[in-house]
Design an enzyme around this catalytic site. Sequence first.
Site, PDB file in Angstrom:
ATOM      1  N   ARG A 119     -10.385   0.625   9.611  1.00  0.00           N
ATOM      2  CA  ARG A 119     -10.200  -0.085   8.330  1.00  0.00           C
ATOM      3  C   ARG A 119      -8.797   0.110   7.752  1.00  0.00           C
ATOM      4  O   ARG A 119      -8.583  -0.056   6.553  1.00  0.00           O
ATOM      5  CB  ARG A 119     -11.248   0.359   7.280  1.00  0.00           C
ATOM      6  CG  ARG A 119     -12.683   0.017   7.665  1.00  0.00           C
ATOM      7  CD  ARG A 119     -12.888  -1.507   7.617  1.00  0.00           C
ATOM      8  NE  ARG A 119     -14.286  -1.891   7.875  1.00  0.00           N
ATOM      9  CZ  ARG A 119     -14.771  -2.159   9.097  1.00  0.00           C
ATOM     10  NH1 ARG A 119     -14.011  -2.073  10.167  1.00  0.00           N
ATOM     11  NH2 ARG A 119     -16.026  -2.540   9.232  1.00  0.00           N
ATOM     12  N   PHE A 120      -7.856   0.459   8.602  1.00  0.00           N
ATOM     13  CA  PHE A 120      -6.478   0.620   8.164  1.00  0.00           C
ATOM     14  C   PHE A 120      -5.712  -0.640   8.558  1.00  0.00           C
ATOM     15  O   PHE A 120      -4.848  -0.623   9.429  1.00  0.00           O
ATOM     16  CB  PHE A 120      -5.885   1.889   8.808  1.00  0.00           C
ATOM     17  CG  PHE A 120      -5.327   2.845   7.798  1.00  0.00           C
ATOM     18  CD1 PHE A 120      -6.083   3.226   6.690  1.00  0.00           C
ATOM     19  CD2 PHE A 120      -4.049   3.355   7.921  1.00  0.00           C
ATOM     20  CE1 PHE A 120      -5.570   4.092   5.737  1.00  0.00           C
ATOM     21  CE2 PHE A 120      -3.524   4.220   6.981  1.00  0.00           C
ATOM     22  CZ  PHE A 120      -4.288   4.594   5.889  1.00  0.00           C
TER      23      PHE A 120
END
Length: 206
Positions: A185-186
């Site tokens: 989720r980066f």
Amino acid sequence: MSQYTKNPPLNAEDVAADPFAQFLCWLEDARAAGMIEPGAMALATADKDAVPSLRIVLFKGIHDGQFTFYTDYRGRKAQELAVNPAAAATFWWDRLERQVRIEGGVTKVSRELSATYFATRYRGSQLAAHTSRQSSVVSDRAELEARLAETEARFGDGPVPLPEHWGGYGLTPRSVEFWQGRGGRFHDRLRYCRDGAGWRLERLEP
Ligand SMILES: Cc1cc2nc3c(=O)[nH]c(=O)nc-3n(C[C@H](O)[C@H](O)[C@H](O)COP(=O)(O)O)c2cc1C
């Protein structure tokens, strides 16, 4: 929950100098990836009280610095654009784990551009545009089909001209954000913001 791992890093030095060229590059990637409707975009408008509404329309090209789409000038979105000429559009290309968000002001495109585009549409779509009053309530499907038969009879085998009530809009971007999924989720987010005659590019946190 899928991990977005398809893409290499998206860095400022990898993207085009302007968002139009960058958008066309990603759209082509979406086409090449076999997406059925890569030009489908969610288009948000809002009424005079700022109450939002959202629907899918098809992107139909960049003209004079605007993202264009076509519709009935009497429908709900058109009524909202008449009182609040601003919109936001979002593309989601799942096969590429990419999203593009566009925000800005909206104006009608020229009648010439609308007529040129209308002439490329299938005859069935042209006749439907003459028949349907988009977003109005109708009693049943049979009434619509009876009206379509009347439209067909009216035009016979002749050409079907651009209806007065139908045409394009152009969204002039104030900002365009390119989002690319990354692991953990980066995600990568690069946003172009209009800056005088050019664009400022900034990175947003995921
Ligand atoms: C894939 C897809 C593409 C669509 N393309 C258009 C379009 O280009 N123009 C349009 O007016 N409606 C299009 N529609 C229908 C709209 O989503 C919507 O039903 C219609 O424009 C009426 O919206 P409104 O009542 O908010 O004005 C499309 C729908 C889908 C699912």
